[in-house]
Write a protein that holds these residues in place. Structure first.
Motif, mmCIF file in Angstrom:
data_model
loop_
_atom_site.group_PDB
_atom_site.id
_atom_site.type_symbol
_atom_site.label_atom_id
_atom_site.label_comp_id
_atom_site.label_asym_id
_atom_site.label_seq_id
_atom_site.Cartn_x
_atom_site.Cartn_y
_atom_site.Cartn_z
ATOM 1 N N UNK A 58 0.831 -1.209 0.000
ATOM 2 C CA UNK A 58 0.000 0.000 0.000
ATOM 3 C C UNK A 58 0.866 1.260 0.000
ATOM 4 N N UNK A 59 1.999 1.228 0.695
ATOM 5 C CA UNK A 59 2.914 2.372 0.709
ATOM 6 C C UNK A 59 3.490 2.588 -0.690
ATOM 7 N N UNK A 60 3.902 1.498 -1.333
ATOM 8 C CA UNK A 60 4.440 1.616 -2.685
ATOM 9 C C UNK A 60 3.391 2.181 -3.634
ATOM 10 N N UNK A 61 2.155 1.707 -3.512
ATOM 11 C CA UNK A 61 1.063 2.241 -4.338
ATOM 12 C C UNK A 61 0.911 3.747 -4.124
ATOM 13 N N UNK A 62 0.999 4.176 -2.864
ATOM 14 C CA UNK A 62 0.860 5.597 -2.542
ATOM 15 C C UNK A 62 2.000 6.409 -3.155
ATOM 16 N N UNK A 63 3.226 5.914 -3.034
ATOM 17 C CA UNK A 63 4.374 6.619 -3.624
ATOM 18 C C UNK A 63 4.190 6.779 -5.129
ATOM 19 N N UNK A 64 3.788 5.679 -5.799
ATOM 20 C CA UNK A 64 3.627 5.744 -7.253
ATOM 21 C C UNK A 64 2.521 6.713 -7.651
ATOM 22 N N UNK A 65 1.409 6.669 -6.937
ATOM 23 C CA UNK A 65 0.294 7.566 -7.262
ATOM 24 C C UNK A 65 0.707 9.018 -7.105
ATOM 25 N N UNK A 66 1.495 9.303 -6.073
ATOM 26 C CA UNK A 66 1.961 10.672 -5.829
ATOM 27 C C UNK A 66 2.910 11.122 -6.932
ATOM 28 N N UNK A 67 3.835 10.237 -7.316
ATOM 29 C CA UNK A 67 4.826 10.594 -8.332
ATOM 30 C C UNK A 67 4.184 10.754 -9.703
ATOM 31 N N UNK A 68 3.360 9.796 -10.094
ATOM 32 C CA UNK A 68 2.723 9.856 -11.406
ATOM 33 C C UNK A 68 1.779 11.047 -11.482
ATOM 34 N N UNK A 124 4.579 -4.025 -11.247
ATOM 35 C CA UNK A 124 3.570 -2.959 -11.275
ATOM 36 C C UNK A 124 4.204 -1.582 -11.138
ATOM 37 N N UNK A 125 5.274 -1.498 -10.344
ATOM 38 C CA UNK A 125 5.942 -0.206 -10.163
ATOM 39 C C UNK A 125 6.380 0.355 -11.504
ATOM 40 N N UNK A 126 7.082 -0.468 -12.281
ATOM 41 C CA UNK A 126 7.582 0.008 -13.560
ATOM 42 C C UNK A 126 6.476 0.111 -14.609
ATOM 43 N N UNK A 127 5.536 -0.817 -14.575
ATOM 44 C CA UNK A 127 4.436 -0.770 -15.540
ATOM 45 C C UNK A 127 3.653 0.531 -15.400
ATOM 46 N N UNK A 128 3.426 0.955 -14.167
ATOM 47 C CA UNK A 128 2.687 2.194 -13.916
ATOM 48 C C UNK A 128 3.422 3.392 -14.500
ATOM 49 N N UNK A 129 4.725 3.484 -14.218
ATOM 50 C CA UNK A 129 5.505 4.613 -14.734
ATOM 51 C C UNK A 129 5.585 4.582 -16.260
#
Length: 197
Positions: A58-68, A124-129
């Motif tokens: 969930x933390x990783x999801x939050x970081x990605x959402x904030x960055x993207x 998922x981290x890289x796929x999102x970016x």
């Protein structure tokens, strides 16, 4: 602590976990530390999440959402090089804002890679970016004939390299001429692989 709904409690726990990971590192982010930081008891934490792995995800999801979601300028009508340069600059600005955040993100990525049942998180981290950056690149005026996904992949590769070098050396980033050169080189590499038609 005031009454929190289940959703509010989950959000509070995720934000608390992010603070602990950013401040003290992933190894220090025990469920007890996270619960203390969130101001909840361990029973409430375990009721909300099925262990640390779910919290870390969930933390990783939050970081990605904030960055993207941190798009700083509209990119419609820019060239591929201008959009790539803006992406590089955006991440350089994020690094300047708080160098401990990218360290936390890399710690979470390495944790996911070391845990086979969390391999999807790393992917998922890289796929999102890649998806988000490719979407931005599709607004470029000179995108015709270019593979936006490949451009995004190479851009992320450059960002990772710059991030890691800056974190390791304590550098403050790369100069404007270097950003110009890197973004131009990425476009040149893609055009040499898939010449525009």
């Amino acid at each position: 602590m005031a009454y929190l709904t289940a959703s509010e409690r989950r959000t509070a726990i995720v934000k608390a976990a992010a603070r602990v990971i950013i401040r003290d590192g992933l190894a220090a982010a025990t469920t007890r530390r996270i619960a203390d930081e969130a101001g909840v008891n361990l029973a409430a934490l375990h009721y909300s999440f099925d262990g640390k792995g779910e919290i870390y995800t969930a933390v990783d999801d939050m970081f990605r959402a904030t960055t993207v979601g941190s798009r700083l300028v509209p990119t419609t009508g820019w060239t591929r090089q201008e959009i790539i340069r803006s992406l590089l600059e955006r991440f350089q600005d994020l690094l300047h804002a708080d160098r401990d955040v990218p360290i936390a993100q890399y710690e979470l990525l390495l944790w996911a890679l070391r845990n086979p049942d969390k391999a999807e998180l790393a992917r998922a981290s890289y796929t999102t970016y890649i998806s988000a950056f490719a979407d931005e690149l599709r607004h470029a005026t000179d995108i015709a004939g270019s593979d936006a996904t490949l451009l995004a992949r190479y851009t992320i590769g450059a960002i990772d390299g710059i991030y890691m070098q800056n974190l390791a050396t304590g550098a403050t980033g790369v100069s404007a001429p270097e950003l110009d050169a890197i973004s131009s080189a990425i476009v040149g590499i893609i055009d040499s692989i898939h010449p525009p038609h």
